[in-house]
Design a protein around this motif. Sequence first.
Motif, mmCIF file in Angstrom:
data_model
loop_
_atom_site.group_PDB
_atom_site.id
_atom_site.type_symbol
_atom_site.label_atom_id
_atom_site.label_comp_id
_atom_site.label_asym_id
_atom_site.label_seq_id
_atom_site.Cartn_x
_atom_site.Cartn_y
_atom_site.Cartn_z
ATOM 1 N N ALA A 53 -7.568 -9.804 6.412
ATOM 2 C CA ALA A 53 -6.217 -9.705 6.958
ATOM 3 C C ALA A 53 -5.291 -8.970 5.999
ATOM 4 N N VAL A 54 -5.414 -9.259 4.693
ATOM 5 C CA VAL A 54 -4.592 -8.572 3.689
ATOM 6 C C VAL A 54 -4.945 -7.091 3.638
ATOM 7 N N ALA A 55 -6.241 -6.775 3.724
ATOM 8 C CA ALA A 55 -6.677 -5.382 3.739
ATOM 9 C C ALA A 55 -6.137 -4.655 4.964
ATOM 10 N N THR A 56 -6.108 -5.346 6.095
ATOM 11 C CA THR A 56 -5.549 -4.766 7.327
ATOM 12 C C THR A 56 -4.078 -4.437 7.138
ATOM 13 N N TRP A 103 -11.727 -6.102 -1.162
ATOM 14 C CA TRP A 103 -10.886 -6.373 -2.323
ATOM 15 C C TRP A 103 -10.215 -5.096 -2.819
ATOM 16 N N VAL A 104 -11.001 -4.038 -2.938
ATOM 17 C CA VAL A 104 -10.460 -2.763 -3.415
ATOM 18 C C VAL A 104 -9.394 -2.251 -2.455
ATOM 19 N N ILE A 105 -9.681 -2.282 -1.149
ATOM 20 C CA ILE A 105 -8.719 -1.791 -0.157
ATOM 21 C C ILE A 105 -7.439 -2.619 -0.202
ATOM 22 N N ALA A 106 -7.578 -3.943 -0.259
ATOM 23 C CA ALA A 106 -6.410 -4.829 -0.263
ATOM 24 C C ALA A 106 -5.525 -4.588 -1.482
ATOM 25 N N VAL A 107 -6.149 -4.534 -2.656
ATOM 26 C CA VAL A 107 -5.378 -4.394 -3.897
ATOM 27 C C VAL A 107 -4.772 -3.005 -4.034
ATOM 28 N N VAL A 108 -5.597 -1.973 -3.867
ATOM 29 C CA VAL A 108 -5.109 -0.606 -4.093
ATOM 30 C C VAL A 108 -4.123 -0.183 -3.010
ATOM 31 N N SER A 109 -4.320 -0.649 -1.779
ATOM 32 C CA SER A 109 -3.351 -0.350 -0.718
ATOM 33 C C SER A 109 -1.985 -0.933 -1.045
ATOM 34 N N THR A 110 -1.981 -2.161 -1.523
ATOM 35 C CA THR A 110 -0.717 -2.812 -1.897
ATOM 36 C C THR A 110 -0.033 -2.058 -3.028
ATOM 37 N N ILE A 111 -0.814 -1.631 -4.025
ATOM 38 C CA ILE A 111 -0.255 -0.853 -5.136
ATOM 39 C C ILE A 111 0.318 0.460 -4.631
ATOM 40 N N VAL A 153 1.531 1.116 -1.622
ATOM 41 C CA VAL A 153 2.784 0.853 -0.904
ATOM 42 C C VAL A 153 3.931 0.678 -1.890
ATOM 43 N N ILE A 154 3.700 -0.100 -2.945
ATOM 44 C CA ILE A 154 4.734 -0.302 -3.964
ATOM 45 C C ILE A 154 5.100 1.027 -4.614
ATOM 46 N N ASP A 155 4.086 1.837 -4.917
ATOM 47 C CA ASP A 155 4.303 3.152 -5.524
ATOM 48 C C ASP A 155 5.168 4.026 -4.619
ATOM 49 N N ARG A 156 4.916 3.980 -3.323
ATOM 50 C CA ARG A 156 5.687 4.801 -2.380
ATOM 51 C C ARG A 156 7.119 4.300 -2.227
ATOM 52 N N ILE A 157 7.294 2.996 -2.318
ATOM 53 C CA ILE A 157 8.648 2.441 -2.266
ATOM 54 C C ILE A 157 9.451 2.926 -3.473
ATOM 55 N N VAL A 158 8.851 2.810 -4.657
ATOM 56 C CA VAL A 158 9.527 3.229 -5.894
ATOM 57 C C VAL A 158 9.811 4.733 -5.859
ATOM 58 N N PHE A 159 8.810 5.529 -5.435
ATOM 59 C CA PHE A 159 8.970 6.983 -5.386
ATOM 60 C C PHE A 159 10.099 7.381 -4.434
ATOM 61 N N THR A 160 10.139 6.752 -3.274
ATOM 62 C CA THR A 160 11.184 7.067 -2.290
ATOM 63 C C THR A 160 12.556 6.687 -2.821
ATOM 64 N N VAL A 212 -2.297 -0.624 7.110
ATOM 65 C CA VAL A 212 -1.224 -0.233 8.030
ATOM 66 C C VAL A 212 0.031 0.159 7.257
ATOM 67 N N MET A 213 0.337 -0.608 6.212
ATOM 68 C CA MET A 213 1.562 -0.357 5.459
ATOM 69 C C MET A 213 1.515 0.929 4.642
ATOM 70 N N VAL A 214 0.331 1.351 4.195
ATOM 71 C CA VAL A 214 0.221 2.635 3.480
ATOM 72 C C VAL A 214 0.697 3.762 4.384
ATOM 73 N N SER A 215 0.223 3.748 5.627
ATOM 74 C CA SER A 215 0.614 4.787 6.584
ATOM 75 C C SER A 215 2.087 4.651 6.972
ATOM 76 N N TYR A 216 2.527 3.412 7.209
ATOM 77 C CA TYR A 216 3.914 3.199 7.616
ATOM 78 C C TYR A 216 4.882 3.609 6.510
ATOM 79 N N ALA A 217 4.559 3.249 5.265
ATOM 80 C CA ALA A 217 5.452 3.574 4.147
ATOM 81 C C ALA A 217 5.645 5.085 4.038
ATOM 82 N N ARG A 218 4.562 5.835 4.209
ATOM 83 C CA ARG A 218 4.698 7.294 4.144
ATOM 84 C C ARG A 218 5.524 7.826 5.314
#
Length: 198
Positions: free
Chosen positions: A113-116, A164-172, A174-181, A120-126
């Motif tokens: 669920a976290v990976a899902t 695990w990799v998808i969940a963790v790196v996706s979250t990172i 999203v945070i990176d895109r928030i900070v960059f924006t 989704v949020m990686v795409s939405y954030a961009r």
Amino acid sequence: MATFTGAIGTGSKWLLGKIVGVLAATGVNPNFLTFLGLVVNFAAAGYFALGHFRLGAVIIFFAGFLDMLDGQVARFGAFYDSTLDRYADMALYMGLLVYYSVSGRTAYVILAAVATAGSVMVSYARARAESLIPLCKVGFMERPERLVLLIIGGVFNRMGPVLWVIAVVSTITVIDRIVFTWQETRAGRTIPGIKLPS
């Protein structure tokens, strides 16, 4: 000197170009290819739900090929393509959610669920960022990377570590895109006509 991987890339582009040429000549609707890709991903999700990870991985590979074709045959339908891509992504994770739920593996249900959500949020954030700034491609774990990881997880029957990799790196990401924006908007590098609160 040409590298081995470079030769593979060149050969793949040549083959893809030939196939695209044939499809374009037949007048096939690229939106049909997009829809077919979604159907194929649903089939992969079904095999994931049954625990047949390797077969699901092979089907994802075929779906990825269709996804490349629909983008090459015609350069329109981006909204339609992106929307169905999100459904295809979520279908794959739903298959895993069903498998882990039926198997009684609650921790993996939560992980899937976290990976899902991360995917989704990686795409939405961009998409949301690029309504404010010209471009936001920072970070990792775009859709191609996620699909490759799911294929690897399926082929080697190691879906847990992949999630695990998808969940963790996706979250990172999203945070990176928030900070960059945030940094880009503070610096005034926004799309012309966009007015931000002062």
